[in-house]
Write an enzyme that holds these catalytic residues in place. Structure first.
Site, PDB file in Angstrom:
ATOM      1  N   ARG A  47       0.830  -1.215   0.000  1.00 25.81           N
ATOM      2  CA  ARG A  47       0.000   0.000   0.000  1.00 25.81           C
ATOM      3  C   ARG A  47       0.860   1.259   0.000  1.00 25.81           C
ATOM      4  NH1 ARG A  47      -3.585  -0.203   4.959  1.00 25.81           N
ATOM      5  NH2 ARG A  47      -1.724  -1.223   5.732  1.00 25.81           N
ATOM      6  N   ASN A 105      -6.134  -2.577   1.980  1.00 25.87           N
ATOM      7  CA  ASN A 105      -6.124  -4.029   2.106  1.00 25.87           C
ATOM      8  C   ASN A 105      -7.549  -4.540   2.189  1.00 25.87           C
ATOM      9  OD1 ASN A 105      -3.326  -4.255   2.184  1.00 25.87           O
ATOM     10  ND2 ASN A 105      -3.217  -4.270   4.401  1.00 25.87           N
TER      11      ASN A 105
END
Length: 88
Positions: free
Chosen positions: A17, A35
């Site tokens: 990320r 996520n």
């Protein structure tokens, strides 16, 4: 151009990320990344066609520790953002 992306493989716990946020910002893209509970990473990429295509290519590789097995891409009509954020 807006693209909704689902990335599968070893993509959680490896900095995916944060890497995505950095790479998207470097390219001037906006959107978000997060996520999912099933182990995938989900993202929305917004920008010009060539830049989004370049980012989609980069998502197949990801950061050094990632092991990407699939990148599923669909067009999105999500409202435009003015920044790129990490959530979830």
């Amino acid at each position: 151009m807006n693209k909704h992306v689902l990335v599968s493989g070893v993509v959680q716990g490896v900095g995916y990320r944060a890497w995505t946020q950095r790479e998207a910002g470097r390219r001037g893209l906006v959107g978000w990344v997060r996520n999912l509970a099933d182990g995938r990473v989900e993202a929305l990429l917004q920008g010009d066609e060539d830049t989004v295509a370049d980012m989609l290519d980069a998502l197949h590789q990801g950061p050094a520790m990632a092991q990407v097995t699939a990148v599923d891409v669909q067009a999105s009509d999500a409202p435009l953002s003015n920044h790129f954020e990490v959530s979830g």
